[in-house]
Design an enzyme around this catalytic site. Structure first.
Site, PDB file in Angstrom:
ATOM      1  N   SER A 128      11.294 -15.373 -18.791  1.00  0.00           N
ATOM      2  CA  SER A 128      10.086 -15.331 -19.627  1.00  0.00           C
ATOM      3  C   SER A 128       8.866 -15.799 -18.851  1.00  0.00           C
ATOM      4  O   SER A 128       8.976 -16.341 -17.746  1.00  0.00           O
ATOM      5  CB  SER A 128      10.264 -16.221 -20.859  1.00  0.00           C
ATOM      6  N   CYS A 129       7.684 -15.616 -19.449  1.00  0.00           N
ATOM      7  CA  CYS A 129       6.428 -15.963 -18.775  1.00  0.00           C
ATOM      8  C   CYS A 129       6.037 -17.423 -18.968  1.00  0.00           C
ATOM      9  O   CYS A 129       4.958 -17.835 -18.574  1.00  0.00           O
ATOM     10  CB  CYS A 129       5.318 -15.056 -19.264  1.00  0.00           C
ATOM     11  N   ASP A 130       6.913 -18.209 -19.599  1.00  0.00           N
ATOM     12  CA  ASP A 130       6.609 -19.611 -19.852  1.00  0.00           C
ATOM     13  C   ASP A 130       7.120 -20.469 -18.691  1.00  0.00           C
ATOM     14  O   ASP A 130       8.268 -20.325 -18.268  1.00  0.00           O
ATOM     15  CB  ASP A 130       7.304 -20.019 -21.159  1.00  0.00           C
TER      16      ASP A 130
END
Ligand SMILES: *Cc1c(COP(=O)(O)O)cnc(C)c1O
Length: 372
Positions: free
Chosen positions: A321-323
């Protein structure tokens, strides 16, 4: 019994067949864990806490073995009812239940449930009027990794009053339960709890309440993880105490992690790599928002290894994910990996895939039953 661990060849074969990420379950290990607990504490009636891993193959296997089940919601009750498991084999062990849950319990024929307040007695009396109830007492659990007594359990000095209140509402005040917290590291919390419960049983009898059941909850560690917590030793100490002090009641337990943690592998693949401040970073197709959610929710440190051989250096493993919170392990010894190389996480069966999300649009890992 060792933890379930796929060979490199088998992990590769499954990845080729199904793609990754994968949750691979060994029901043979579930069976072995169940039988070991039966053997170590023969008097224990086992209610598997299905929240730890509600995969159908696990529920089906435990159903066939004669296990009972601990449920906490209408969804869990309906899942078991869908597998033709009778409500007589379930305990509704969430001390604060929803009305939907109580209606589902009544429909499924669940009679046994726990509570820790008068408000809960009133609710139970309205929706399941002939229930047998167990009062949950708050226990110190300094020896568990996950504290479950912050949220539930009445103070011991209120237990008799609560049981009496349940009786006045027409319920059968039949038991006392506790939960030492998850991932117990020793038997000490159980032994302390047994002292408290023994006292309460005697006091209840003096007050005309016949305690029939003692439910010792969950908390047992996974059986094969002997480095941190010796499950066999904990079981032996619990058994000794039960044999010596609790001949007059039925003993129940609600193991979750113990049953499923060691029976599951996660197979995940490298989807990208990068050097950041001189260190290798590998991005995987599974992460904190996926199977490795237990790192956040369950304080679980995943035992994850690359299947490839080679000279190792310290690397970081991150999810897809982009987190930037999505880091599975910030320091792990790893050989040089390329896109498509596989990693295997063992002892990943409890509180993992079940709390995975589809955050950022990533699919949930597929579940595969390992054909032994
Ligand atoms: C979560 C839970 C369990 C299972 O706990 P484990 O630590 O996985 O054994 C058992 N009973 C209750 C009431 C629970 O909330």
């Amino acid at each position: 019994m060792n933890s379930f661990k796929l060979t490199k060849e088998n992990a590769q074969m499954l990845a080729n067949q199904y793609g990754t990420p994968l949750e691979v379950i060994s029901v043979r290990h579930i069976e072995a864990n169940y039988r070991l607990l039966q053997e170590r504490i023969p008097r224990l009636k086992i209610y598997y806490a299905i929240k730890a891993n509600p995969a159908t193959c696990i529920l089906q296997k435990l159903k066939d073995l004669g296990s009972n089940f601990d449920v906490a919601s209408d969804g869990e009750i309906e899942k078991l009812a869908g597998l033709n498991i009778s409500g007589e084999r379930m305990i509704y062990a969430n001390p604060v239940k929803t009305v939907r849950g109580l209606k589902a319990a009544q429909k499924a024929g669940i009679r046994r449930m726990t509570f820790d307040s008068k408000t809960e007695v009133d609710k139970i009396a309205e929706y399941v009027p002939n229930a047998e109830v167990l009062a949950r007492v708050k226990i110190d659990n300094s020896d568990a990794v996950v504290d479950l007594n912050i949220k539930f359990g009445a103070e011991r000095q209120h237990i008799i009053e609560l049981l009496k209140y349940a009786q006045t509402k027409g319920l059968k005040a039949a038991g006392i339960c506790f939960h030492v917290g998850s991932q117990a590291l020793s038997a000490d919390d159980y032994l302390r709890a047994f002292d408290v419960v023994r006292n309460l049983i005697d006091k209840a009898r003096q007050n005309g309440i016949d305690i029939k059941y003692v439910d010792i909850g969950g908390g047992l560690p996974a059986p094969a993880l002997n480095e941190n917590a010796d499950a066999a030793e904990i079981m032996a100490q619990i058994n000794k105490c039960i044999e010596e002090n609790f001949a007059d009641v039925e003993l129940w337990a609600e193991p979750g992690r113990y049953m499923c943690a060691s029976a599951v592998n996660i197979v995940t693949a490298v989807i990208g790599k990068q050097k950041r401040s001189g260190r290798d970073w590998y991005y995987l197709d599974d992460g904190i928002y996926g199977s490795f959610s237990g790192k956040l929710f369950d304080h679980w440190d995943y035992d994850i290894m690359a299947l490839k051989e080679g000279e190792k250096s310290v690397a970081t493993l991150a999810g897809p994910s982009c987190d930037s919170l999505d880091i599975v392990k910030s320091q792990v010894l790893c050989p040089q990996l390329e896109t498509g190389d596989l990693l295997l996480a063992v002892n990943a069966g409890a509180y993992s895939r079940v709390s995975a999300t589809t955050f950022n649009g990533f699919s949930l890992p597929q579940t595969v039953v390992w054909k032994e």
